[in-house]
Enzyme design. Structure first.
Site, PDB file in Angstrom:
ATOM      1  N   ARG A  11       0.852  -1.188   0.000  1.00  0.00           N
ATOM      2  CA  ARG A  11       0.000   0.000   0.000  1.00  0.00           C
ATOM      3  C   ARG A  11       0.892   1.244   0.000  1.00  0.00           C
ATOM      4  O   ARG A  11       1.967   1.249   0.614  1.00  0.00           O
ATOM      5  CB  ARG A  11      -0.899   0.031   1.249  1.00  0.00           C
ATOM      6  CG  ARG A  11      -2.066  -0.941   1.208  1.00  0.00           C
ATOM      7  CD  ARG A  11      -3.152  -0.515   0.231  1.00  0.00           C
ATOM      8  NE  ARG A  11      -4.298  -1.412   0.239  1.00  0.00           N
ATOM      9  CZ  ARG A  11      -4.465  -2.441  -0.592  1.00  0.00           C
ATOM     10  NH1 ARG A  11      -3.554  -2.706  -1.511  1.00  0.00           N
ATOM     11  NH2 ARG A  11      -5.545  -3.186  -0.529  1.00  0.00           N
ATOM     12  N   HIS A  17      -0.766   0.465  -9.635  1.00  0.00           N
ATOM     13  CA  HIS A  17      -1.539  -0.421  -8.751  1.00  0.00           C
ATOM     14  C   HIS A  17      -2.171  -1.587  -9.539  1.00  0.00           C
ATOM     15  O   HIS A  17      -3.388  -1.764  -9.556  1.00  0.00           O
ATOM     16  CB  HIS A  17      -2.638   0.363  -7.997  1.00  0.00           C
ATOM     17  CG  HIS A  17      -3.090  -0.351  -6.744  1.00  0.00           C
ATOM     18  ND1 HIS A  17      -3.470   0.294  -5.603  1.00  0.00           N
ATOM     19  CD2 HIS A  17      -3.220  -1.675  -6.466  1.00  0.00           C
ATOM     20  CE1 HIS A  17      -3.821  -0.578  -4.684  1.00  0.00           C
ATOM     21  NE2 HIS A  17      -3.681  -1.792  -5.190  1.00  0.00           N
TER      22      HIS A  17
HETATM   23  N1  LIG Z   1      -0.722  -3.984  -5.183  1.00  0.00           N
HETATM   24  C1  LIG Z   1      -1.714  -4.823  -5.293  1.00  0.00           C
HETATM   25  O1  LIG Z   1      -2.299  -4.950  -6.372  1.00  0.00           O
HETATM   26  C2  LIG Z   1      -2.122  -5.663  -4.104  1.00  0.00           C
HETATM   27  C3  LIG Z   1      -2.908  -6.803  -4.328  1.00  0.00           C
HETATM   28  C4  LIG Z   1      -3.210  -7.641  -3.251  1.00  0.00           C
HETATM   29  C5  LIG Z   1      -2.722  -7.344  -1.978  1.00  0.00           C
HETATM   30  N2  LIG Z   1      -1.973  -6.229  -1.782  1.00  0.00           N
HETATM   31  C6  LIG Z   1      -1.466  -5.921  -0.416  1.00  0.00           C
HETATM   32  O2  LIG Z   1      -0.801  -7.062   0.133  1.00  0.00           O
HETATM   33  C7  LIG Z   1      -1.106  -7.106   1.521  1.00  0.00           C
HETATM   34  C8  LIG Z   1      -0.790  -8.475   2.100  1.00  0.00           C
HETATM   35  O3  LIG Z   1      -1.785  -9.415   1.737  1.00  0.00           O
HETATM   36  P1  LIG Z   1      -1.826 -10.898   2.382  1.00  0.00           P
HETATM   37  O4  LIG Z   1      -3.035 -11.568   1.843  1.00  0.00           O
HETATM   38  O5  LIG Z   1      -0.508 -11.569   2.248  1.00  0.00           O
HETATM   39  O6  LIG Z   1      -2.039 -10.515   3.931  1.00  0.00           O
HETATM   40  P2  LIG Z   1      -1.996 -11.489   5.189  1.00  0.00           P
HETATM   41  O7  LIG Z   1      -2.176 -12.910   4.774  1.00  0.00           O
HETATM   42  O8  LIG Z   1      -2.910 -10.916   6.204  1.00  0.00           O
HETATM   43  O9  LIG Z   1      -0.475 -11.375   5.709  1.00  0.00           O
HETATM   44  C9  LIG Z   1       0.002 -10.229   6.328  1.00  0.00           C
HETATM   45  C10 LIG Z   1       1.426 -10.496   6.831  1.00  0.00           C
HETATM   46  O10 LIG Z   1       1.934  -9.273   7.365  1.00  0.00           O
HETATM   47  C11 LIG Z   1       2.373  -9.516   8.703  1.00  0.00           C
HETATM   48  N3  LIG Z   1       2.176  -8.348   9.551  1.00  0.00           N
HETATM   49  C12 LIG Z   1       1.037  -7.645   9.775  1.00  0.00           C
HETATM   50  N4  LIG Z   1       1.247  -6.638  10.649  1.00  0.00           N
HETATM   51  C13 LIG Z   1       2.566  -6.723  10.997  1.00  0.00           C
HETATM   52  C14 LIG Z   1       3.394  -6.006  11.876  1.00  0.00           C
HETATM   53  N5  LIG Z   1       2.924  -4.964  12.611  1.00  0.00           N
HETATM   54  N6  LIG Z   1       4.678  -6.373  11.985  1.00  0.00           N
HETATM   55  C15 LIG Z   1       5.178  -7.407  11.283  1.00  0.00           C
HETATM   56  N7  LIG Z   1       4.444  -8.157  10.428  1.00  0.00           N
HETATM   57  C16 LIG Z   1       3.152  -7.806  10.293  1.00  0.00           C
HETATM   58  C17 LIG Z   1       1.524 -10.660   9.196  1.00  0.00           C
HETATM   59  O11 LIG Z   1       2.147 -11.266  10.317  1.00  0.00           O
HETATM   60  P3  LIG Z   1       1.538 -12.592  11.003  1.00  0.00           P
HETATM   61  O12 LIG Z   1       1.818 -13.707   9.989  1.00  0.00           O
HETATM   62  O13 LIG Z   1       2.312 -12.752  12.243  1.00  0.00           O
HETATM   63  O14 LIG Z   1       0.062 -12.343  11.188  1.00  0.00           O
HETATM   64  C18 LIG Z   1       1.469 -11.530   7.942  1.00  0.00           C
HETATM   65  O15 LIG Z   1       2.635 -12.309   7.851  1.00  0.00           O
HETATM   66  C19 LIG Z   1      -2.573  -6.670   1.568  1.00  0.00           C
HETATM   67  O16 LIG Z   1      -2.944  -6.208   2.845  1.00  0.00           O
HETATM   68  C20 LIG Z   1      -2.603  -5.564   0.538  1.00  0.00           C
HETATM   69  O17 LIG Z   1      -2.319  -4.331   1.157  1.00  0.00           O
HETATM   70  C21 LIG Z   1      -1.659  -5.388  -2.809  1.00  0.00           C
END
Ligand SMILES: NC(=O)c1ccc[n+]([C@@H]2O[C@H](COP(=O)([O-])OP(=O)(O)OC[C@H]3O[C@@H](n4cnc5c(N)ncnc54)[C@H](OP(=O)(O)O)[C@@H]3O)[C@@H](O)[C@H]2O)c1
Length: 312
Positions: A227, A275
């Site tokens: 993001r 994006h």
């Molecule tokens: N650019 C684009 O087109 C696009 C598309 C899709 C997604 N995204 C972005 O990608 C992000 C990730 O998606 P996802 O499905 O992989 O999310 P997810 O499964 O919820 O994984 C989030 C990861 O971040 C870690 N995390 C969260 N808060 C943290 C903190 N304060 N300190 C350290 N680690 C932290 C979590 O730790 P834990 O494992 O310990 O919970 C987890 O490993 C989305 O939220 C979105 O913003 C972007």
């Protein structure tokens, strides 16, 4: 009939009509801003960046579905009804597309592709831009969730030295893992390429800042596909212009669309994409949401629920 309200622009809602009609004819799709409806008749809703205060107007909504993996657009609304389950979009195809983006831009940098592009423009046969040994190139992934874990595994399979950082301790074969703010400095100190795949929460906002960049090794490269709110854009430009960072690839921005006045557009060491790292496929998402609603109506628990306390 069970109702599903789409809180998205009509051109996006139109992409949903056919797959939902095919997969869930028992579900009535209503499009906000286009169809007439009484708010108290809405059973379920879906959206991406809803207008603030919107969801509190649906008194009987039983669950709300995000069309994206990130839910920061919902949680930015102080009036979001936190007693209503919020389900984020988790899907293999989304994780795979994000992984492709991470791998593509890691390889673009690793293989010095931008320098080769510039040499081609000048009709220069330059063989001097040799990549560093892959096994010695350390790639660090911020966030080891659905997307970050897949990206880390694919990069590991390409023989990069991969590490990852998460809030709670993770175990991924062949990937060195770090957890929590206390281990962030040790993680950053060994990232030649840093890829941000974190959710945007109060704890991760502006995590890509000058202090973070200073902890990366000289010549490190940054990829942000998570993001725009993760990055302090001026700090990135300053760290590149000072020669500390080699460059960056950015898919997401504090303001989107990226304003024409932004220096990021024309910086020769920054690659900008609009994006598009991964787009939600309406056919996949329509099936996933319809299946979730069907299970919920049978009294089964919803999957991929957002934890409001942690903000993701
Ligand atoms: N650019 C684009 O087109 C696009 C598309 C899709 C997604 N995204 C972005 O990608 C992000 C990730 O998606 P996802 O499905 O992989 O999310 P997810 O499964 O919820 O994984 C989030 C990861 O971040 C870690 N995390 C969260 N808060 C943290 C903190 N304060 N300190 C350290 N680690 C932290 C979590 O730790 P834990 O494992 O310990 O919970 C987890 O490993 C989305 O939220 C979105 O913003 C972007």
């Amino acid at each position: 009939m069970t109702t599903l309200l789409a809180v998205v622009p009509p051109f996006i809602a139109r992409l949903w009509t056919a797959p939902l009609g095919e997969h869930a004819p028992w579900l009535k799709l209503i499009v906000e801003g286009q169809d007439e409806y009484a708010p108290d008749t809405i059973d379920y809703a879906l959206g991406f960046r809803p207008p603030p205060g919107f969801f509190k107007t649906l008194p009987n909504v039983k669950a709300i579905f995000s069309l994206g993996a990130g839910v920061d657009g919902f949680l930015a609304d102080p009036e979001f009804p936190r007693h209503v389950p919020l389900v984020r979009f988790v899907d293999h195809t989304m994780s795979r597309e994000m992984t492709h983006y991470a791998v593509l831009h890691t390889l673009m940098h690793h293989r010095t592709q931008r320098l080769l592009d510039a040499a081609q423009k000048e009709k220069q046969w330059r063989q001097g831009f040799l990549p560093r040994r892959t096994e010695e190139t350390r790639v660090g992934v911020l966030g080891l969730g659905e997307i970050g874990t897949m990206a880390a595994e694919r990069l590991r399979d390409l023989d990069f030295a991969v590490s990852g950082w998460s809030r709670t301790r993770k175990s991924v074969r062949g990937v060195e893992t770090f957890a929590g703010t206390e281990e962030l400095p040790a993680f950053l100190a060994q990232c030649d390429i840093l890829i941000c795949l974190l959710p945007l929460t109060p704890a991760t906002r502006h995590i890509l800042n000058k202090e973070t960049f200073a902890q990366l090794p000289q010549g490190a490269f940054v990829i942000n596909a998570a993001r725009g709110g993760h990055l302090v854009e001026n700090d990135l430009v300053a760290a590149i212009d000072s020669g500390h960072l080699a460059g960056a690839t950015l898919d997401v921005f504090e303001t989107e669309p990226l304003p024409a006045t932004s220096p990021l557009w024309t910086h020769r060491k920054i690659t900008v994409t609009p994006h598009v790292a991964a787009m939600t496929d309406p056919r996949v998402a329509a099936r996933s949401i319809a299946d979730s609603i069907a299970r919920h109506m049978k009294g089964e628990p919803l999957e991929n629920l957002v934890d409001f306390a942690h903000g993701y």
